[in-house]
Design an enzyme around this catalytic site. Structure first.
Site, mmCIF file in Angstrom:
data_model
loop_
_atom_site.group_PDB
_atom_site.id
_atom_site.type_symbol
_atom_site.label_atom_id
_atom_site.label_comp_id
_atom_site.label_asym_id
_atom_site.label_seq_id
_atom_site.Cartn_x
_atom_site.Cartn_y
_atom_site.Cartn_z
ATOM 1 C CE1 TYR A 6 -3.980 2.197 0.638
ATOM 2 C CE2 TYR A 6 -2.335 3.471 1.825
ATOM 3 C CZ TYR A 6 -3.578 3.374 1.239
ATOM 4 O OH TYR A 6 -4.417 4.471 1.235
ATOM 5 C CG HIS A 26 -0.665 5.592 -1.524
ATOM 6 N ND1 HIS A 26 -1.129 4.302 -1.514
ATOM 7 C CD2 HIS A 26 -1.754 6.392 -1.600
ATOM 8 C CE1 HIS A 26 -2.452 4.318 -1.574
ATOM 9 N NE2 HIS A 26 -2.857 5.568 -1.638
#
Length: 104
Positions: free
Chosen positions: A18, A22
């Site tokens: 994750y 990002h």
């Protein structure tokens, strides 16, 4: 500016993935967020509970809500659905939080 906060979840085995996705986010997604009036967008991870806490300042609810209908947002949601719970439209399962205190 309107301050918003919301909570999402991330799969227990996907914390690093994750974060990797990002850093950085797609330039075209950043451009869409900024062009729709999003500022100071931050996401924090509670590793013990697999929770994501997000804050963002927006210029208007209408412009913020319009982000969801953009092609790049739709592609981003599809890209992220394997690392977090998602709704049938691939948007992340999330809950808006009520502000109870703010110190300026």
């Amino acid at each position: 500016m309107i301050r918003k906060a919301f909570v999402m979840q991330v799969n227990a085995d996907a914390h690093e993935e994750y974060q990797r996705r990002h850093n950085p986010i797609w330039p075209e997604l950043e451009a869409v967020l900024k062009s729709h009036g999003a500022h100071h967008y931050a996401i924090y991870l509670d590793q013990e509970r697999n929770l994501l806490f997000a804050t963002v300042e927006i210029e208007s609810e209408e412009r913020w809500n319009a982000v969801a209908s953009t092609d790049v947002c739709q592609r981003w949601w599809k890209h992220m659905r394997d690392v977090m719970p998602a709704n049938p439209d691939n948007s992340p399962v999330s809950a808006e939080l009520k502000e109870v205190f703010y110190l300026q």
